[in-house]
Design a protein around this motif. Structure first.
Motif, mmCIF file in Angstrom:
data_model
loop_
_atom_site.group_PDB
_atom_site.id
_atom_site.type_symbol
_atom_site.label_atom_id
_atom_site.label_comp_id
_atom_site.label_asym_id
_atom_site.label_seq_id
_atom_site.Cartn_x
_atom_site.Cartn_y
_atom_site.Cartn_z
ATOM 1 N N UNK A 45 -111.529 22.126 -13.883
ATOM 2 C CA UNK A 45 -110.349 21.278 -13.621
ATOM 3 C C UNK A 45 -108.985 21.873 -13.279
ATOM 4 N N UNK A 46 -108.361 21.879 -12.204
ATOM 5 C CA UNK A 46 -107.017 22.484 -11.803
ATOM 6 C C UNK A 46 -105.892 21.333 -11.988
ATOM 7 N N UNK A 47 -105.057 21.589 -12.705
ATOM 8 C CA UNK A 47 -104.004 20.646 -12.857
ATOM 9 C C UNK A 47 -102.601 21.202 -12.285
ATOM 10 N N UNK A 48 -102.114 20.518 -11.547
ATOM 11 C CA UNK A 48 -100.773 20.960 -10.743
ATOM 12 C C UNK A 48 -99.634 20.173 -11.226
ATOM 13 N N UNK A 49 -98.636 20.660 -12.064
ATOM 14 C CA UNK A 49 -97.557 19.847 -12.499
ATOM 15 C C UNK A 49 -96.239 20.384 -11.879
ATOM 16 N N UNK A 50 -95.633 19.477 -11.091
ATOM 17 C CA UNK A 50 -94.114 19.676 -10.751
ATOM 18 C C UNK A 50 -93.296 19.960 -11.755
ATOM 19 N N UNK A 51 -92.703 21.304 -11.657
ATOM 20 C CA UNK A 51 -91.663 21.555 -12.559
ATOM 21 C C UNK A 51 -90.518 20.637 -12.866
ATOM 22 N N UNK A 52 -89.846 20.138 -11.686
ATOM 23 C CA UNK A 52 -88.846 19.389 -11.563
ATOM 24 C C UNK A 52 -88.999 17.938 -12.030
ATOM 25 N N UNK A 53 -90.019 17.285 -11.570
ATOM 26 C CA UNK A 53 -90.071 16.049 -11.835
ATOM 27 C C UNK A 53 -91.266 15.573 -13.057
ATOM 28 N N UNK A 54 -91.949 16.698 -13.357
ATOM 29 C CA UNK A 54 -93.051 16.451 -14.253
ATOM 30 C C UNK A 54 -94.382 15.663 -13.692
ATOM 31 N N UNK A 55 -94.404 15.359 -12.262
ATOM 32 C CA UNK A 55 -95.479 14.767 -11.857
ATOM 33 C C UNK A 55 -96.821 15.776 -11.899
ATOM 34 N N UNK A 72 -98.032 17.715 -1.455
ATOM 35 C CA UNK A 72 -97.064 17.983 -2.620
ATOM 36 C C UNK A 72 -95.652 18.288 -1.867
ATOM 37 N N UNK A 73 -94.695 17.669 -2.636
ATOM 38 C CA UNK A 73 -93.371 17.985 -2.230
ATOM 39 C C UNK A 73 -93.081 19.526 -2.406
ATOM 40 N N UNK A 74 -92.221 19.881 -1.444
ATOM 41 C CA UNK A 74 -91.810 21.407 -1.772
ATOM 42 C C UNK A 74 -91.173 21.477 -3.408
ATOM 43 N N UNK A 75 -91.619 22.327 -4.291
ATOM 44 C CA UNK A 75 -90.905 22.653 -5.523
ATOM 45 C C UNK A 75 -91.582 23.811 -6.088
ATOM 46 N N UNK A 76 -91.546 23.753 -7.347
ATOM 47 C CA UNK A 76 -92.010 24.903 -8.216
ATOM 48 C C UNK A 76 -92.940 24.177 -9.207
ATOM 49 N N UNK A 77 -94.224 24.948 -9.086
ATOM 50 C CA UNK A 77 -95.276 24.154 -9.690
ATOM 51 C C UNK A 77 -95.989 25.104 -10.731
ATOM 52 N N UNK A 78 -96.666 24.218 -11.878
ATOM 53 C CA UNK A 78 -97.151 25.112 -12.846
ATOM 54 C C UNK A 78 -98.688 24.807 -12.540
ATOM 55 N N UNK A 79 -99.641 25.724 -12.479
ATOM 56 C CA UNK A 79 -100.963 25.674 -12.176
ATOM 57 C C UNK A 79 -101.611 25.946 -13.362
ATOM 58 N N UNK A 80 -102.771 24.875 -13.955
ATOM 59 C CA UNK A 80 -103.632 25.429 -15.026
ATOM 60 C C UNK A 80 -104.899 25.063 -14.616
#
Length: 91
Positions: A45-55, A72-80
């Protein structure tokens, strides 16, 4: 004279044609999940969280360990990456 007339018609007709730049408003994140031996791991399971919006967007790796998340909108993401029996990885 006819040549000037034709050029004038082309010029008049072309004035209504707009030229628009292509602007990329979305991006994608993709990759392959492998273990320490280099073998692909399906079902992660890959979870991608937009750090700016929390989406959050989620996907699961296929049989070759590949995943892709589009639009995805251009942003900074955390990938789990998580799978029972394996340590969760966060990037």
């Amino acid at each position: 004279m006819r040549r000037i007339f034709v050029l004038a018609i082309i010029f008049i007709c072309s004035r209504g044609i707009g030229v628009y730049a292509q602007v990329q408003t979305t991006t994608a994140i993709n990759g392959t999940v492998r273990d320490t031996s280099g073998a692909a791991i399906p079902g992660v399971t890959i979870t991608i969280r937009d750090q700016a919006t929390g989406a959050v967007r989620e996907t699961v790796t296929d049989e070759s360990g590949y995943y892709s998340v589009l639009s995805l909108r251009p942003s900074t993401y955390t990938i789990t990456a998580s799978l029972p029996g394996f340590k969760t990885a966060v990037v």
